[in-house]
Write a protein that holds these residues in place. Structure first.
Motif, PDB file in Angstrom:
ATOM      1  N   ILE A  67      27.033 -92.128  57.305  1.00  0.00           N
ATOM      2  CA  ILE A  67      27.131 -91.966  58.762  1.00  0.00           C
ATOM      3  C   ILE A  67      28.469 -92.501  59.261  1.00  0.00           C
ATOM      4  CG2 ILE A  67      26.206 -92.840  60.953  1.00  0.00           C
ATOM      5  CD1 ILE A  67      23.403 -92.556  59.680  1.00  0.00           C
ATOM      6  N   ALA A  68      28.886 -93.642  58.737  1.00  0.00           N
ATOM      7  CA  ALA A  68      30.179 -94.220  59.138  1.00  0.00           C
ATOM      8  C   ALA A  68      31.333 -93.303  58.727  1.00  0.00           C
ATOM      9  CB  ALA A  68      30.351 -95.604  58.514  1.00  0.00           C
ATOM     10  N   ASP A  69      31.274 -92.742  57.520  1.00  0.00           N
ATOM     11  CA  ASP A  69      32.342 -91.865  57.025  1.00  0.00           C
ATOM     12  C   ASP A  69      32.431 -90.583  57.853  1.00  0.00           C
ATOM     13  OD1 ASP A  69      32.902 -93.691  55.045  1.00  0.00           O
ATOM     14  OD2 ASP A  69      31.809 -92.612  53.471  1.00  0.00           O
ATOM     15  N   ILE A  70      31.278 -89.974  58.165  1.00  0.00           N
ATOM     16  CA  ILE A  70      31.282 -88.713  58.920  1.00  0.00           C
ATOM     17  C   ILE A  70      31.706 -88.954  60.362  1.00  0.00           C
ATOM     18  CG2 ILE A  70      29.814 -86.840  59.796  1.00  0.00           C
ATOM     19  CD1 ILE A  70      28.227 -87.009  57.189  1.00  0.00           C
ATOM     20  N   ASN A  71      31.364 -90.121  60.898  1.00  0.00           N
ATOM     21  CA  ASN A  71      31.814 -90.472  62.234  1.00  0.00           C
ATOM     22  C   ASN A  71      33.343 -90.479  62.297  1.00  0.00           C
ATOM     23  OD1 ASN A  71      32.756 -93.007  64.080  1.00  0.00           O
ATOM     24  ND2 ASN A  71      31.043 -91.937  65.040  1.00  0.00           N
ATOM     25  N   GLN A  72      33.961 -91.074  61.281  1.00  0.00           N
ATOM     26  CA  GLN A  72      35.427 -91.131  61.249  1.00  0.00           C
ATOM     27  C   GLN A  72      36.015 -89.739  61.051  1.00  0.00           C
ATOM     28  OE1 GLN A  72      37.372 -93.934  61.906  1.00  0.00           O
ATOM     29  NE2 GLN A  72      38.875 -92.278  62.068  1.00  0.00           N
ATOM     30  N   LEU A  73      35.417 -88.942  60.142  1.00  0.00           N
ATOM     31  CA  LEU A  73      35.883 -87.571  59.903  1.00  0.00           C
ATOM     32  C   LEU A  73      35.808 -86.737  61.179  1.00  0.00           C
ATOM     33  CD1 LEU A  73      36.713 -85.211  58.022  1.00  0.00           C
ATOM     34  CD2 LEU A  73      34.279 -84.883  57.560  1.00  0.00           C
ATOM     35  N   SER A  74      34.728 -86.868  61.914  1.00  0.00           N
ATOM     36  CA  SER A  74      34.540 -86.110  63.153  1.00  0.00           C
ATOM     37  C   SER A  74      35.600 -86.480  64.187  1.00  0.00           C
ATOM     38  CB  SER A  74      33.137 -86.349  63.717  1.00  0.00           C
ATOM     39  OG  SER A  74      32.144 -85.914  62.809  1.00  0.00           O
ATOM     40  N   LYS A  75      35.991 -87.752  64.200  1.00  0.00           N
ATOM     41  CA  LYS A  75      37.074 -88.186  65.102  1.00  0.00           C
ATOM     42  C   LYS A  75      38.407 -87.608  64.640  1.00  0.00           C
ATOM     43  CE  LYS A  75      34.872 -92.552  66.468  1.00  0.00           C
ATOM     44  NZ  LYS A  75      34.867 -94.020  66.273  1.00  0.00           N
ATOM     45  N   ASP A  76      38.636 -87.626  63.331  1.00  0.00           N
ATOM     46  CA  ASP A  76      39.897 -87.111  62.784  1.00  0.00           C
ATOM     47  C   ASP A  76      40.094 -85.635  63.099  1.00  0.00           C
ATOM     48  OD1 ASP A  76      40.334 -89.612  61.720  1.00  0.00           O
ATOM     49  OD2 ASP A  76      39.757 -89.076  59.680  1.00  0.00           O
ATOM     50  N   ILE A  77      39.003 -84.870  63.044  1.00  0.00           N
ATOM     51  CA  ILE A  77      39.078 -83.422  63.252  1.00  0.00           C
ATOM     52  C   ILE A  77      39.019 -83.062  64.736  1.00  0.00           C
ATOM     53  CG2 ILE A  77      37.822 -81.267  62.779  1.00  0.00           C
ATOM     54  CD1 ILE A  77      37.136 -82.299  60.066  1.00  0.00           C
ATOM     55  N   GLY A  78      38.654 -84.022  65.572  1.00  0.00           N
ATOM     56  CA  GLY A  78      38.629 -83.772  67.001  1.00  0.00           C
ATOM     57  C   GLY A  78      37.290 -83.333  67.553  1.00  0.00           C
ATOM     58  N   PHE A 111      19.434 -96.076  48.721  1.00  0.00           N
ATOM     59  CA  PHE A 111      19.512 -94.875  49.545  1.00  0.00           C
ATOM     60  C   PHE A 111      19.768 -95.232  51.005  1.00  0.00           C
ATOM     61  CE2 PHE A 111      17.228 -91.188  51.681  1.00  0.00           C
ATOM     62  CZ  PHE A 111      18.293 -90.307  51.513  1.00  0.00           C
ATOM     63  N   GLU A 112      19.117 -96.270  51.491  1.00  0.00           N
ATOM     64  CA  GLU A 112      19.339 -96.698  52.874  1.00  0.00           C
ATOM     65  C   GLU A 112      20.797 -97.096  53.091  1.00  0.00           C
ATOM     66  OE1 GLU A 112      16.586 -99.724  53.966  1.00  0.00           O
ATOM     67  OE2 GLU A 112      14.823 -98.424  53.790  1.00  0.00           O
ATOM     68  N   GLN A 113      21.391 -97.787  52.124  1.00  0.00           N
ATOM     69  CA  GLN A 113      22.794 -98.179  52.230  1.00  0.00           C
ATOM     70  C   GLN A 113      23.697 -96.955  52.187  1.00  0.00           C
ATOM     71  OE1 GLN A 113      23.976-101.379  52.873  1.00  0.00           O
ATOM     72  NE2 GLN A 113      25.812-100.169  53.294  1.00  0.00           N
ATOM     73  N   PHE A 114      23.353 -95.995  51.327  1.00  0.00           N
ATOM     74  CA  PHE A 114      24.128 -94.758  51.238  1.00  0.00           C
ATOM     75  C   PHE A 114      24.136 -94.024  52.579  1.00  0.00           C
ATOM     76  CE2 PHE A 114      23.927 -90.130  50.793  1.00  0.00           C
ATOM     77  CZ  PHE A 114      25.162 -89.868  50.212  1.00  0.00           C
ATOM     78  N   VAL A 115      22.972 -93.931  53.212  1.00  0.00           N
ATOM     79  CA  VAL A 115      22.864 -93.259  54.510  1.00  0.00           C
ATOM     80  C   VAL A 115      23.745 -93.952  55.544  1.00  0.00           C
ATOM     81  CG1 VAL A 115      21.295 -92.831  56.459  1.00  0.00           C
ATOM     82  CG2 VAL A 115      20.587 -92.238  54.129  1.00  0.00           C
ATOM     83  N   THR A 116      23.676 -95.279  55.582  1.00  0.00           N
ATOM     84  CA  THR A 116      24.496 -96.051  56.524  1.00  0.00           C
ATOM     85  C   THR A 116      25.981 -95.789  56.306  1.00  0.00           C
ATOM     86  OG1 THR A 116      22.820 -97.799  56.646  1.00  0.00           O
ATOM     87  CG2 THR A 116      25.055 -98.374  57.322  1.00  0.00           C
TER      88      THR A 116
END
Length: 329
Positions: free
Chosen positions: A314-325, A306-311
């Motif tokens: 977070i990395a995936d959503i960080n990239q998505l947030s950049k992609d969407i602006g 679960f700890e690895q999943f959270v990490t």
């Protein structure tokens, strides 16, 4: 009516204890569960429903008290846990994809995921986009067509902060539908999903973005009409008549896991106890019944997984947030 099993028996029967050793930690007295929002939302549901099952399974010696601590999209509760509750072995805090979203976007200033212990997840709550029963929009493509014509024409309400998971679900769907100028889509943030739905049902806001468990009450009363569920396929049971976004030609998926973190600086025994408790809850018939009646889908991770999943999330959503602006590179 379930038969209450003595706590000592549950600890021995349900938890794997190495030969010759004894469980060094068991909760004493009251256990607290912080819901980082006002009553009526998903975090509140997580604390109260899991707390009830803990009591039924005698995983706690007394009650589980839900403490509502709204603010900053979960940031107030996160900061409280980090700064004031380190070492508290009788505190659990409800978390979800909304939590990892805020961490991914740097919305908890000076704090990161390593400052708490991630205990486990107990199901996934899929996102929905819904409108009031009398809305002019009959399906998701109609609503998205309105956004294509004018991104400011539809106002959305959700229980997460601006840029949070409820907001992201709308942007993910809009991006998949070919809507441009995504940051111009109006999103109004409320303290919880219940408050957001009240605004939609009352005609003050056009559409709701949230999760299926939040929407259940307003769906049953007939006040809220779900245009799409953001799942890979239709949900089972009473939700089977709700179309997915994907089957309407918009490939948007939005699962929101439900789980917990606890403070840092707790003993390994205490952390293990609560991780084992999550496993026991997930396997219980009592929790299966809660999941079935509230639209939760299977999703369970514990310990290091679960700890690895959270990490990773977070990395995936960080990239998505950049992609969407939503955040800058």
């Amino acid at each position: 009516m379930s038969v209450r099993t003595p706590l000592k028996f549950v600890a021995v029967a349900a938890f794997t204890v190495s030969a010759g050793s004894a469980m060094a930690f068991e909760p004493e007295g009251k256990v607290e569960c912080i819901a980082p929002a006002d009553p009526g939302g998903g975090w509140d549901f997580t604390c109260r429903s899991v707390g009830n099952v803990m009591e039924q399974l005698d995983l706690v010696p007394a009650s589980v008290q839900t403490i509502n601590m709204a603010g900053a999209g979960g940031g107030v509760a996160y900061a409280h846990t980090v700064s004031k509750r380190a070492g508290d072995e009788q505190l659990l805090v409800a978390a979800s994809t909304a939590t990892t979203t805020r961490l991914a976007q740097g919305q908890f200033p000076g704090m990161d995921a390593d400052m708490v212990n991630w205990v486990g997840a107990l199901g996934a709550d899929y996102g929905v986009i819904a409108v009031a029963d009398g809305s002019e929009y009959d399906d998701l493509p109609e609503l998205m067509d309105a956004l294509k014509e004018n991104p400011r024409s539809v106002k959305f309400a959700g229980g997460s902060a601006k840029g949070g998971w409820d907001h992201l679900k709308v942007l993910i769907a809009a991006q998949e539908a070919g809507v441009e100028n995504l940051p111009r889509i109006p999103y109004l943030s409320y303290n919880n999903g219940g408050e957001a739905m009240t605004q939609v049902v009352g005609g003050h806001v056009d559409a709701f973005t949230g999760d299926i468990t939040e929407a259940q009450g307003f769906m049953e009363s007939g006040d809220l009409r779900v245009l799409a569920v953001l799942s890979e396929e239709r949900l089972p049971g009473e939700y089977s008549d709700i179309p997915t976004a994907r089957e309407q030609g918009i490939d948007a998926i939005g699962p929101n896991w439900r789980g917990f973190y606890m403070p840092a600086d707790v003993s390994d025994d205490a952390k293990q106890y609560w991780m084992d408790a999550m496993d026991t809850i997930y396997e219980s018939q009592e929790w299966k019944d809660v999941m079935a009646s509230n639209g939760l889908m299977p999703f369970h991770m514990s310990a290091g997984e679960f700890e690895q999943f959270v990490t990773d999330q977070i990395a995936d959503i960080n990239q998505l947030s950049k992609d969407i602006g939503l955040i800058q590179e």
